[in-house]
Design an enzyme around this catalytic site. Structure first.
Site, PDB file in Angstrom:
ATOM      1  N   SER A  68     108.030   6.301  53.814  1.00 51.52           N
ATOM      2  CA  SER A  68     108.214   5.826  55.180  1.00 51.52           C
ATOM      3  C   SER A  68     109.660   5.355  55.323  1.00 51.52           C
ATOM      4  O   SER A  68     110.485   5.599  54.441  1.00 51.52           O
ATOM      5  CB  SER A  68     107.188   4.728  55.485  1.00 51.52           C
ATOM      6  OG  SER A  68     107.085   4.570  56.876  1.00 51.52           O
ATOM      7  N   LYS A  72     112.669   8.892  54.754  1.00 51.86           N
ATOM      8  CA  LYS A  72     112.101  10.193  55.134  1.00 51.86           C
ATOM      9  C   LYS A  72     113.094  11.357  55.016  1.00 51.86           C
ATOM     10  O   LYS A  72     112.689  12.492  54.787  1.00 51.86           O
ATOM     11  CB  LYS A  72     111.557  10.130  56.564  1.00 51.86           C
ATOM     12  CG  LYS A  72     110.307   9.266  56.693  1.00 51.86           C
ATOM     13  CD  LYS A  72     109.751   9.341  58.095  1.00 51.86           C
ATOM     14  CE  LYS A  72     108.566   8.424  58.251  1.00 51.86           C
ATOM     15  NZ  LYS A  72     107.922   8.534  59.577  1.00 51.86           N
ATOM     16  N   ASP A  84     106.671  24.368  55.364  1.00 54.17           N
ATOM     17  CA  ASP A  84     107.354  24.941  56.531  1.00 54.17           C
ATOM     18  C   ASP A  84     107.809  23.928  57.579  1.00 54.17           C
ATOM     19  O   ASP A  84     108.983  23.850  57.907  1.00 54.17           O
ATOM     20  CB  ASP A  84     106.442  25.969  57.214  1.00 54.17           C
ATOM     21  CG  ASP A  84     106.477  27.277  56.447  1.00 54.17           C
ATOM     22  OD1 ASP A  84     107.251  27.341  55.472  1.00 54.17           O
ATOM     23  OD2 ASP A  84     105.729  28.195  56.811  1.00 54.17           O
ATOM     24  N   ASN A  93     107.392  12.878  54.913  1.00 57.90           N
ATOM     25  CA  ASN A  93     106.711  11.581  54.762  1.00 57.90           C
ATOM     26  C   ASN A  93     105.534  11.648  53.799  1.00 57.90           C
ATOM     27  O   ASN A  93     104.815  10.671  53.631  1.00 57.90           O
ATOM     28  CB  ASN A  93     106.256  11.035  56.125  1.00 57.90           C
ATOM     29  CG  ASN A  93     105.106  11.824  56.697  1.00 57.90           C
ATOM     30  OD1 ASN A  93     104.891  12.968  56.323  1.00 57.90           O
ATOM     31  ND2 ASN A  93     104.370  11.222  57.596  1.00 57.90           N
ATOM     32  N   GLY A 134     112.428  10.122  65.292  1.00 56.48           N
ATOM     33  CA  GLY A 134     111.743  10.870  64.236  1.00 56.48           C
ATOM     34  C   GLY A 134     110.338  11.303  64.634  1.00 56.48           C
ATOM     35  O   GLY A 134     109.932  12.443  64.353  1.00 56.48           O
ATOM     36  N   ALA A 135     109.593  10.417  65.286  1.00 57.33           N
ATOM     37  CA  ALA A 135     108.214  10.747  65.666  1.00 57.33           C
ATOM     38  C   ALA A 135     108.220  11.879  66.694  1.00 57.33           C
ATOM     39  O   ALA A 135     107.453  12.844  66.581  1.00 57.33           O
ATOM     40  CB  ALA A 135     107.502   9.508  66.215  1.00 57.33           C
ATOM     41  N   ASN A 155     114.977  11.619  77.120  1.00 56.95           N
ATOM     42  CA  ASN A 155     115.496  10.539  76.264  1.00 56.95           C
ATOM     43  C   ASN A 155     116.774   9.955  76.849  1.00 56.95           C
ATOM     44  O   ASN A 155     117.524  10.642  77.543  1.00 56.95           O
ATOM     45  CB  ASN A 155     115.781  11.087  74.850  1.00 56.95           C
ATOM     46  CG  ASN A 155     115.887   9.979  73.821  1.00 56.95           C
ATOM     47  OD1 ASN A 155     115.016   9.099  73.771  1.00 56.95           O
ATOM     48  ND2 ASN A 155     116.928   9.985  73.009  1.00 56.95           N
ATOM     49  N   VAL A 225     102.145   6.958  70.915  1.00 53.86           N
ATOM     50  CA  VAL A 225     102.225   6.909  69.447  1.00 53.86           C
ATOM     51  C   VAL A 225     102.065   5.485  68.924  1.00 53.86           C
ATOM     52  O   VAL A 225     101.874   5.284  67.729  1.00 53.86           O
ATOM     53  CB  VAL A 225     103.562   7.479  68.905  1.00 53.86           C
ATOM     54  CG1 VAL A 225     103.723   8.939  69.271  1.00 53.86           C
ATOM     55  CG2 VAL A 225     104.750   6.665  69.372  1.00 53.86           C
TER      56      VAL A 225
HETATM   57  P1  NDP Z   1     113.182   6.097  66.184  1.00 58.75           P
HETATM   58  O1  NDP Z   1     113.906   4.821  66.019  1.00 58.75           O
HETATM   59  O2  NDP Z   1     113.567   7.290  65.390  1.00 58.75           O
HETATM   60  O3  NDP Z   1     113.219   6.527  67.742  1.00 58.75           O
HETATM   61  C1  NDP Z   1     112.971   5.602  68.771  1.00 58.75           C
HETATM   62  C2  NDP Z   1     112.997   6.329  70.110  1.00 58.75           C
HETATM   63  O4  NDP Z   1     112.612   5.392  71.135  1.00 58.75           O
HETATM   64  C3  NDP Z   1     114.384   6.862  70.517  1.00 58.75           C
HETATM   65  O5  NDP Z   1     114.234   8.095  71.170  1.00 58.75           O
HETATM   66  C4  NDP Z   1     114.885   5.792  71.504  1.00 58.75           C
HETATM   67  O6  NDP Z   1     115.770   6.302  72.477  1.00 58.75           O
HETATM   68  C5  NDP Z   1     113.593   5.417  72.179  1.00 58.75           C
HETATM   69  N1  NDP Z   1     113.641   4.105  72.800  1.00 58.75           N
HETATM   70  C6  NDP Z   1     113.691   2.896  72.189  1.00 58.75           C
HETATM   71  N2  NDP Z   1     113.698   1.908  73.111  1.00 58.75           N
HETATM   72  C7  NDP Z   1     113.661   2.510  74.331  1.00 58.75           C
HETATM   73  C8  NDP Z   1     113.645   2.037  75.666  1.00 58.75           C
HETATM   74  N3  NDP Z   1     113.667   0.736  75.955  1.00 58.75           N
HETATM   75  N4  NDP Z   1     113.578   2.939  76.669  1.00 58.75           N
HETATM   76  C9  NDP Z   1     113.535   4.269  76.406  1.00 58.75           C
HETATM   77  N5  NDP Z   1     113.569   4.780  75.153  1.00 58.75           N
HETATM   78  C10 NDP Z   1     113.615   3.911  74.129  1.00 58.75           C
HETATM   79  O7  NDP Z   1     111.636   5.731  65.909  1.00 58.75           O
HETATM   80  P2  NDP Z   1     110.450   6.706  65.468  1.00 58.75           P
HETATM   81  O8  NDP Z   1     110.537   7.955  66.247  1.00 58.75           O
HETATM   82  O9  NDP Z   1     110.387   6.774  63.991  1.00 58.75           O
HETATM   83  O10 NDP Z   1     109.187   5.855  65.953  1.00 58.75           O
HETATM   84  C11 NDP Z   1     108.904   5.673  67.329  1.00 58.75           C
HETATM   85  C12 NDP Z   1     107.589   4.924  67.460  1.00 58.75           C
HETATM   86  O11 NDP Z   1     106.551   5.753  66.923  1.00 58.75           O
HETATM   87  C13 NDP Z   1     107.540   3.613  66.654  1.00 58.75           C
HETATM   88  O12 NDP Z   1     107.047   2.589  67.497  1.00 58.75           O
HETATM   89  C14 NDP Z   1     106.551   3.884  65.541  1.00 58.75           C
HETATM   90  O13 NDP Z   1     105.784   2.745  65.251  1.00 58.75           O
HETATM   91  C15 NDP Z   1     105.678   4.962  66.149  1.00 58.75           C
HETATM   92  N6  NDP Z   1     105.068   5.827  65.146  1.00 58.75           N
HETATM   93  C16 NDP Z   1     103.715   5.903  65.140  1.00 58.75           C
HETATM   94  C17 NDP Z   1     103.068   6.678  64.218  1.00 58.75           C
HETATM   95  C18 NDP Z   1     101.582   6.717  64.217  1.00 58.75           C
HETATM   96  O14 NDP Z   1     101.012   7.240  63.255  1.00 58.75           O
HETATM   97  N7  NDP Z   1     100.921   6.228  65.254  1.00 58.75           N
HETATM   98  C19 NDP Z   1     103.812   7.480  63.211  1.00 58.75           C
HETATM   99  C20 NDP Z   1     105.264   7.373  63.347  1.00 58.75           C
HETATM  100  C21 NDP Z   1     105.852   6.559  64.271  1.00 58.75           C
HETATM  101  P3  NDP Z   1     117.372   6.518  72.197  1.00 58.75           P
HETATM  102  O15 NDP Z   1     117.464   7.686  71.277  1.00 58.75           O
HETATM  103  O16 NDP Z   1     117.931   6.811  73.539  1.00 58.75           O
HETATM  104  O17 NDP Z   1     117.851   5.234  71.591  1.00 58.75           O
END
Ligand code: NDP
Length: 283
Positions: A68, A72, A84, A93, A134-135, A155, A225
């Site tokens: 995690s 990753k 793939d 992960n 990442g998600a 985004n 998510v």
């Molecule tokens: P990242 O940090 O890689 O990405 C976060 C994303 O959220 C970015 O695109 C960012 O935008 C956007 N963001 C953050 N704050 C705001 C806001 N106020 N308004 C609009 N966009 C916003 O995180 P991950 O992708 O790794 O994780 C995202 C979420 O997914 C987490 O909360 C995590 O807990 C959850 N998750 C859940 C899983 C599950 O199994 N349920 C598995 C993996 C993750 P910008 O690029 O513009 O900054």
């Protein structure tokens, strides 16, 4: 003399900080339910210790481990092979150790897809993803590989949305578009599935991504998510407007199920895993 085998099958997770990760509770409950002599060991591994941890897992005969944050991407150079979708996503992960070789997988998007399939088949559907981290990257790739017709990525950082759109079009038959997120974003006309893949809502039941509620129409599937709290404001609002909703707990549980299918070749009990997490989150 006893014939009992006192060696458990070893699995686990490498991340830091790791103390708040409930996956160990979910996996061990499922192992126990299945009568498996297996353990899941949650390890706090700092970036400069990752290579030693990976070698240690092989030395101790682990059958695999999860990676995690923040490992990753960094783990990839320590592996022998990538499945793939992990190669396309560019993040791993879940690592299987087979015949001494490390094989990297990505179960984030696969877990989401397994959860999504309980309410709709993404084949031929139009999806909009809010967020490009990442998600979102993993979900976009798996949606496209599952036959989605179009994926829109919305985004704040337009470059990240564009990069995912390119990834989709270069690696699948799906089309994709990127939209800069400014003000309240609307779910595009004709979308079948809307997904919050931002971190907005994590640990805050009242937080709401800037999505125009009027665009959440009857018949739309709205997924989040966010695993904790599972009933996010977005999902509550979507349900009121007649949408079918899907929470992030399902994604988390199914990620564990997909990982166990890779490592053990067997399907764990979804209900036990879901209940374990729901009890932990108090829902
Ligand atoms: P990242 O940090 O890689 O990405 C976060 C994303 O959220 C970015 O695109 C960012 O935008 C956007 N963001 C953050 N704050 C705001 C806001 N106020 N308004 C609009 N966009 C916003 O995180 P991950 O992708 O790794 O994780 C995202 C979420 O997914 C987490 O909360 C995590 O807990 C959850 N998750 C859940 C899983 C599950 O199994 N349920 C598995 C993996 C993750 P910008 O690029 O513009 O900054």
């Amino acid at each position: 003399m006893t014939k009992r085998n006192f060696n458990a099958i070893l699995t686990g997770s490498f991340s830091t900080p790791s103390g708040g990760n409930p996956t160990v509770a979910m996996m061990e409950a499922a192992y126990q339910e299945a009568g498996m002599n297996a353990r899941f060991i949650n390890c706090d591994v700092k970036p400069d210790g990752l290579a030693d941890a990976v070698r240690g897992a092989r030395a101790m005969g682990w059958i695999g481990f999860n990676c995690s944050l923040p490992h990753k991407v960094a783990v990839i150079e320590l592996l022998d092979e990538l499945a793939d979708s992990a190669a396309i996503i560019g993040a791993v992960n879940c690592v299987q150790i087979k015949d001494g070789r490390f094989i990297g997988n990505n179960t984030d998007g696969k877990g989401f897809l397994a959860s999504l399939r309980t309410v709709t088949d993404p084949k031929g559907k139009r999806a909009v993803l809010f967020g490009a981290g990442g998600a979102a990257r993993a979900i976009a790739v798996e949606l496209a590989l599952a036959g989605a017709e179009h994926v829109t990525i919305v985004n704040r950082n337009h470059g990240k949305a564009n990069a995912i759109a390119r990834l989709v079009t270069e690696n699948s038959d799906a089309s994709a578009s990127a939209i800069r997120w400014e003000g309240d974003a609307a779910v595009p006309e004709g979308a079948d599935i809307a997904i919050n893949a931002t971190s907005v809502g994590l640990g805050d039941a009242e937080a709401m991504p800037a999505i125009d509620p009027a665009s959440l129409h009857d018949g739309l599937v709205v997924a989040d998510v966010i695993p904790n709290p599972p009933q996010t404001r977005l999902l509550r609002m979507a349900r009121e407007r007649g949408c079918t909703t899907l929470d992030g707990l399902g994604m988390l549980v199914n990620q564990g199920i997909v990982g166990a299918q890779i490592l053990f070749g067997r399907t764990l009990d979804e209900k036990v895993m879901h209940k374990t997490l729901a009890d932990i989150f108090g829902v």
